[in-house]
Design an enzyme around this catalytic site. Structure first.
Site, PDB file in Angstrom:
ATOM      1  N   CYS A  14      44.571  39.298  42.969  1.00  0.00           N
ATOM      2  CA  CYS A  14      43.186  38.881  43.218  1.00  0.00           C
ATOM      3  C   CYS A  14      42.811  39.171  44.676  1.00  0.00           C
ATOM      4  O   CYS A  14      42.724  40.316  45.073  1.00  0.00           O
ATOM      5  CB  CYS A  14      43.026  37.410  42.856  1.00  0.00           C
ATOM      6  N   HIS A  27      45.297  36.863  37.240  1.00  0.00           N
ATOM      7  CA  HIS A  27      46.306  36.000  37.878  1.00  0.00           C
ATOM      8  C   HIS A  27      47.503  35.767  36.977  1.00  0.00           C
ATOM      9  O   HIS A  27      47.518  34.777  36.236  1.00  0.00           O
ATOM     10  CB  HIS A  27      45.686  34.625  38.165  1.00  0.00           C
ATOM     11  N   GLU A  78      50.292  34.519  37.693  1.00  0.00           N
ATOM     12  CA  GLU A  78      50.997  33.267  38.036  1.00  0.00           C
ATOM     13  C   GLU A  78      50.350  32.063  37.354  1.00  0.00           C
ATOM     14  O   GLU A  78      50.958  31.002  37.266  1.00  0.00           O
ATOM     15  CB  GLU A  78      51.057  33.086  39.560  1.00  0.00           C
TER      16      GLU A  78
END
Ligand SMILES: Nc1ncnc2c1ncn2[C@@H]1O[C@H](COP(=O)(O)OP(=O)(O)O)[C@@H](O)[C@H]1O
Ligand SMILES: [Mg+2]
Lengths: 80, 765, 219, 80
Positions: free
Chosen positions: C86, C194, C196
């Protein structure tokens, strides 16, 4: 002295914001606007008093930070 | 002091006389300015205090109730949750983006001032009619402003509400709530102490933003000032993020004595608060305050509402270390004074004493009013309407000619921007940053897990359930009952997610307190709110009052927004509102439908289909509510529940529809309430009269939760309900694709979903 | 394996990355402050999401001048593995480690939602655990993820197989639906979604862990 | 004809972007920049050919859409 920097998207780079502005203006009754492009306007107050010197420095600032030359071009205007 | 200046400071003659008595002389300009902000409605709660005193604020779980920056509640495992809600209505009406953004900034500071790490934001928004010419601009600006601030801070926005109602055409409401977590022993208060300790300023430099009565201030002090200064403040979430991290790092150590953010009335309020609560004095030199603009007067420095600033007292000798910490974060900070004996704040500027502020009289002797109260006239006229007889029966003569009127009504309701999906809004909010959001927006309550970086290193399996609720139309028709329902609904939403309701914050948005009708609404709403919080054991631990929400068209509906926090013992056991598996059985808890209630007063049905706001809001019985919530919670704990959704706006039909399509995968439902004696005792068309059918489908009868359970668990659930004396009834089964409600409605779920998914965007564009 | 996670002022996914590396992948992780003039010994550098320097002026534009970025550039130059997620992707393009630029979303709004992606290169160091053409669901959360590069660059990226992830429903106007790319040498990955945030089934209603493979590919 | 519109924050309105840019220029060695302010630069292509007329219309557009007059002021330059 003062430097005015105009950062605009290069030709050929799609400008969604400009498009939306143009469309909204049209809806508001401003059909005469054929095109709108949105850029940045940056004013810098400089301690420098020598215009040549200032020009060189501000150009560097544009290259390094103020504009992303992949998509943007810039113009500089100096005022004392 | 010239009377014009006194008036411009919003002080009455009597209040000014009071100031003269306290000071024993004429105040200086700085002092006058300070009195004026400290005694404003916003800071002093002068009209609301006498009613706020009566609210239930105590409970075993409460660590710190109202009076501090935010409420603190124990959740076990050595952790507390710290939360509060606040309004930013007027700034948002003037400049929606910045107004909403700085509202978020302010509420975040309230929470981290207490040493808590903010883990979630919510927002409760009220706009005018969706098709009002200003609405589109306002909602776009407000939502972008909230997003801009919260996203940049990295605090997820996980819930809230959005309503559209004509009464907000000229005065929107923007209420923001923040929830933080801290170790129980690491809570900080706004209390100075330790004579000689340094007083430190950190954060953005001070400018002339938002100075109370700014026009006047500049007239007096700045001759020939060119353009009139806007009083709008611009938010700087980037700096706030640095202030947050730096302050939490600092508070992790032992050097801070007391701390207070600079919110309304800036330096004035924070210095007086710190000194007042600590029963000490403060001496400060405004020349040391970091300034953004030149030639600022002491008056301006004291009253500036520049954002992203904090004020605190540290232990003597730690100054250097502290300033170094702030330097690491590239923040401006300065020691601006020290704690002294006595009870005065002495304000110096360029070597001169420019103000002597006696803390006690200013904070404790602030005026307190018992304003006149009178039940407004509109109520009788609206309450006496027999909604069913007057609007529905005649209208539905036409309705009966239509072959499937109820399906179309359902579609209209699902398209109504008050019921339709709020995804257009929350998709602009980062609701996952921090990776704690177990239930994202779109279910009854958001659920947060609490992982270590956010708990100061403490391990826990617990989770938090968060929601905000208020149906202001109910409050308009009956403020007491409306406020009760707001509390009950908030608690119910928490229960539906598997949480046990813990404590409440509120944001009380009303018209002018000088209007006896408004004061009556206020008094009644507080009664209802108090009773409900007491009955449900969800004490009020923080809150905010916002009066003067009026436009030339009149006052807004009374809007006591409720924010509630609940706790889950095991966050992995949370529940969401949507159906999970075909074949599951759908059960209604809280109502056996033996007698269908005509409770269409104040309903979304009445507004959307008949353009009427009338009647009495649905009844609420707090005992029944409590029984329902206990039953549902216990069923969840026993692992019986696949989905749970409360029935609110739009009634049973809307709740059923939402359970079908709000999850990752749409499912259908087939309800068979045994058309006949149970649902329609007098058997007309459709087995009952249109009024009965409509009441069954769309009445907003309270204290009902729609659950789905595996077939094998049905008996267990019904037995549990019976044992708890909670009425219940089997409605039908989860199926694929279609929404079928007895012989009244049969439509593909996809059609309903389309109405619901796009309703909001269609309505505002 | 040891991950170094860069923290700029305004980074806000640094802790999220730390959490998944240590608690989900059970690997080592260490934060690296942006003022550091030297990188500690790490195997992978992660430039996390957030709003470095408030994203003021242009996303990633100011962060690229942080002292630590000179070191990251050196690290990458010697073949070290770098992931930018990002805002991290934006920093990588601004610093010239990856080609192109991330412009404002064509819808002009911040978008946060689960987004279907297709894995179009599964032989990179960051994607080898995926199947080719596998469809995955990963959350996006950005206002400026609209990937742009000039024609020539774009052709080169496509020709060399440097596009790793493509959007199946383009959420932001990215050219060629580009969601994530690697550099020509294959040691730097930039992606707007994302991963994660999509590694633990307890999060986000949907119980998906599709992001895990990005990190697992590295182990 | 073409209209160039410069939208800047009003005096006294805090400009967080400008602050970050100034700081970052300073770290890059451009200490001579005492102040930076960031605004918008909008180019409009107009069908209109009468400058008076254009001026009036563009001013309206600024008031209604292009500038947020609560916190921003604007300047217009016309070119043919
Ligand atoms: N302004 C908002 N910000 C974030 N989430 C919102 C907002 N408004 C509504 N939501 C979310 O949308 C969902 C539906 O909201 P609402 O219809 O008010 O729910 P309920 O009737 O259960 O209180 C909830 O999950 C809520 O948190
Ligand atoms: Mg609900």
């Amino acid at each position: 002295m003062k430097a005015k920097v105009f950062v605009t998207l290069k030709n050929g780079v799609f400008d969604p914001q400009g498009k939306v502005v143009q469309r909204s203006l049209a809806t508001l009754g401003y059909a005469e606007v054929e095109h709108a492009r949105i850029g940045k306007y940056i004013e810098l107050d400089l301690k420098e008093t020598n215009p040549q010197q200032a020009e060189v420095r501000v150009k560097e600032m544009c290259q390094k930070l103020l504009a992303n030359t992949v998509i943007e071009s810039y113009k500089i205007q100096l005022e004392s | 002091m010239n009377p014009e200046i006194i008036k411009q400071h919003g002080l009455t003659e009597k209040e000014y006389q009071n100031i003269l008595d306290i000071m024993g002389r004429e105040p200086t300009m700085v002092e006058l300015g300070v009195f004026s902000v400290m005694w404003s409605e916003h800071c002093s709660y002068k009209s609301s205090k006498i009613y706020l005193k009566g609210l239930p604020t105590k409970g075993k779980q409460v660590v710190c109730g109202p009076g501090e920056n935010a409420g603190v509640v124990d959740i076990g495992d050595g952790l507390v949750v710290v939360f509060k809600m606040e309004s930013h209505n007027h700034p948002s009406m003037i400049e929606p983006f910045q107004g909403a953004a700085t509202g978020v900034g302010g509420i975040l500071r309230d929470v981290f001032t207490m040493g808590a790490r903010p883990i979630a934001l919510l927002n409760s928004l009220r706009f005018g009619a969706a098709n009002h010419p200003k609405t589109n601009h306002l909602i776009n600006g407000v939502v972008a402003g909230i997003a801009g601030y919260g996203n940049c801070m990295g605090i997820p926005t996980v819930g809230g509400e959005v309503y559209f109602e004509d009464c907000y055409n000229g005065n929107i409401l923007v209420n923001a709530m923040c929830v933080g977590v801290a170790r129980k022993e690491k809570i900080f208060y706004a209390k100075a102490g330790g004579i000689g300790n340094p007083v430190i300023y950190v954060g953005s430099k001070t400018g002339r933003d938002g100075i109370h009565g700014a026009t006047m201030a500049s007239d007096v002090f700045e001759e020939g000032s060119e353009e009139k200064r806007p009083t709008v403040q611009v938010g700087d979430p980037f700096t706030e993020k640095l202030v947050l991290e730096a302050c939490l790092e600092l508070m992790n150590g032992k050097d801070v004595v007391g701390i207070q953010d600079m919110g309304a009335a800036g330096l004035t309020c924070s210095s007086l608060e710190l000194a007042g609560k600590g029963h000490v004095g403060i001496e400060m030199d405004l020349s040391k305050v970091p300034l953004r603009e030149t030639a600022m007067t002491p008056y301006e420095i004291m009253l500036s509402e520049s954002q992203e600033r904090m004020f605190f007292v540290a232990k003597k000798g730690t100054e250097k270390k502290i300033l170094k910490l702030f330097e690491k974060w590239d923040l401006d900070a300065a020691v601006v004074g020290k704690v002294i004996k006595g009870q005065n704040v002495f304000v110096y500027h360029e070597g001169q004493l420019v103000g002597t502020l006696p803390t006690m009289p200013i904070t404790e002797c602030a005026p307190m009013y018992k304003r006149p109260v009178k039940k407004p006239d509109y109520l009788e006229k609206l309450n006496d309407v027999n909604v069913g007889a007057q609007f529905i029966a005649p209208e539905n003569k036409a309705g009966r000619d239509e072959s499937r009127p109820y399906g179309n009504i359902l579609k209209k309701l699902l398209s109504s921007p008050n019921i339709a999906s709020k995804k257009w809004v929350y998709r602009q909010y980062d609701h996952m940053v921090g990776t704690n959001t177990a239930v994202i927006p779109g279910s009854d309550a958001a659920v947060m897990r609490l992982k270590e970086p956010h708990t100061g290193g403490r391990k826990t399996k617990k989770g938090l359930a968060l929601t905000s609720d208020c149906n202001s139309r109910y409050c308009y028709l009956d403020p007491k009952r409306g406020a009760m329902i707001a509390v009950a609904e908030a608690a119910r939403n928490i229960v539906c997610s598997g949480g046990k309701p813990l404590a409440t914050t509120d944001c009380l948005n009303f018209g002018s307190p000088e209007n006896p009708g408004v004061m009556w609404q206020f008094r009644e709403a507080l009664k209802g709110m108090g009773e409900a919080c007491k009955a449900l054991n969800t004490p009020i631990v923080s809150g905010n009052v916002s009066f003067y929400n009026e436009s030339p068209d009149g006052a807004i509906y009374p809007t006591p927004t409720i924010g509630m926090v609940g706790v889950l013992d095991d966050v992995s056991k949370h529940v969401t509102q949507w159906f999970k598996n075909v074949g599951d059985v759908v059960v209604l808890l809280g109502d056996d439908l033996k007698k269908v209630k005509d409770e269409l007063g104040g309903s979304e049905y009445l507004k959307v289909i008949h353009q009427k706001v009338a009647g009495m809001p649905p009844k609420i019985d707090l005992k029944k509510e409590k029984v329902l919530q206990n039953t549902c919670l216990e069923a969840i704990k026993k692992g019986l529940i696949q989905s749970a959704h409360d029935c609110s706006e739009g009634g049973l039909a809307v709740a059923l529809a939402e359970s079908c399509f709000t999850g990752p995968k749409s499912l259908g439902v087939a309800v068979d309430v045994g058309v006949g004696p149970r649902a329609y005792p007098d058997k007309g068309d459709h087995g009952g009269s249109p009024l009965q059918a409509i009441s069954l489908l769309f009445s907003e009868t309270q204290s009902r939760i729609l659950v789905s359970v595996k077939e094998k668990d049905v008996e267990k659930l019904l037995r549990l309900a019976k044992q708890k004396k909670c009425p219940s009834v089997i409605l039908g089964q989860v199926i694929e694709n279609d929404f079928v409600f007895s012989d009244l409605i049969s439509v593909p779920v996809e059609q309903l979903k389309d109405c619901w998914e796009n309703g909001l965007e269609r309505a505002i564009s | 394996m040891k991950f170094g996670i860069i923290t700029f002022p305004g980074s806000n996914c640094d802790w999220d990355c730390y959490h998944v590396v240590t608690n989900v992948l059970k690997q080592k992780a260490q934060f690296i402050w942006h003022k550091e003039a030297k990188l500690p010994k790490v195997d992978v550098v992660v430039i996390p999401g957030g709003f470095s320097y408030g994203d003021y002026l242009r996303t990633g534009a100011v962060a690229r001048f942080s002292p630590v970025m000179q070191e990251v550039i050196r690290f990458a130059g010697s073949g070290g593995k770098v992931i930018g997620i990002c805002n991290g992707f934006q920093v990588l393009t601004e610093s010239g480690l990856l080609p192109g630029v991330l412009m404002r979303n064509t819808g002009l709004k911040f978008v946060c939602e689960n987004t279907p992606l297709q894995v179009v290169n599964n032989h990179s160091q960051f994607s080898k655990k995926f199947d080719l053409k596998q469809n995955v669901m990963i959350l996006i959360a950005h206002g400026e993820g609209n990937y742009f590069a000039d024609n020539e660059t774009l052709k080169r990226l496509e020709g060399e197989g440097q596009v790793v992830f493509r959007y199946l429903k383009n959420p932001n106007g990215s050219l060629n639906d580009i969601a994530g790319i690697i550099n020509d040498r294959g040691n730097i990955l930039g992606m707007m979604p994302h991963p994660e945030r999509c590694m633990e089934s307890i999060l986000s209603n949907e119980a998906r862990e599709d992001g895990k493979k990005v990190f697992e590919s590295l182990l």
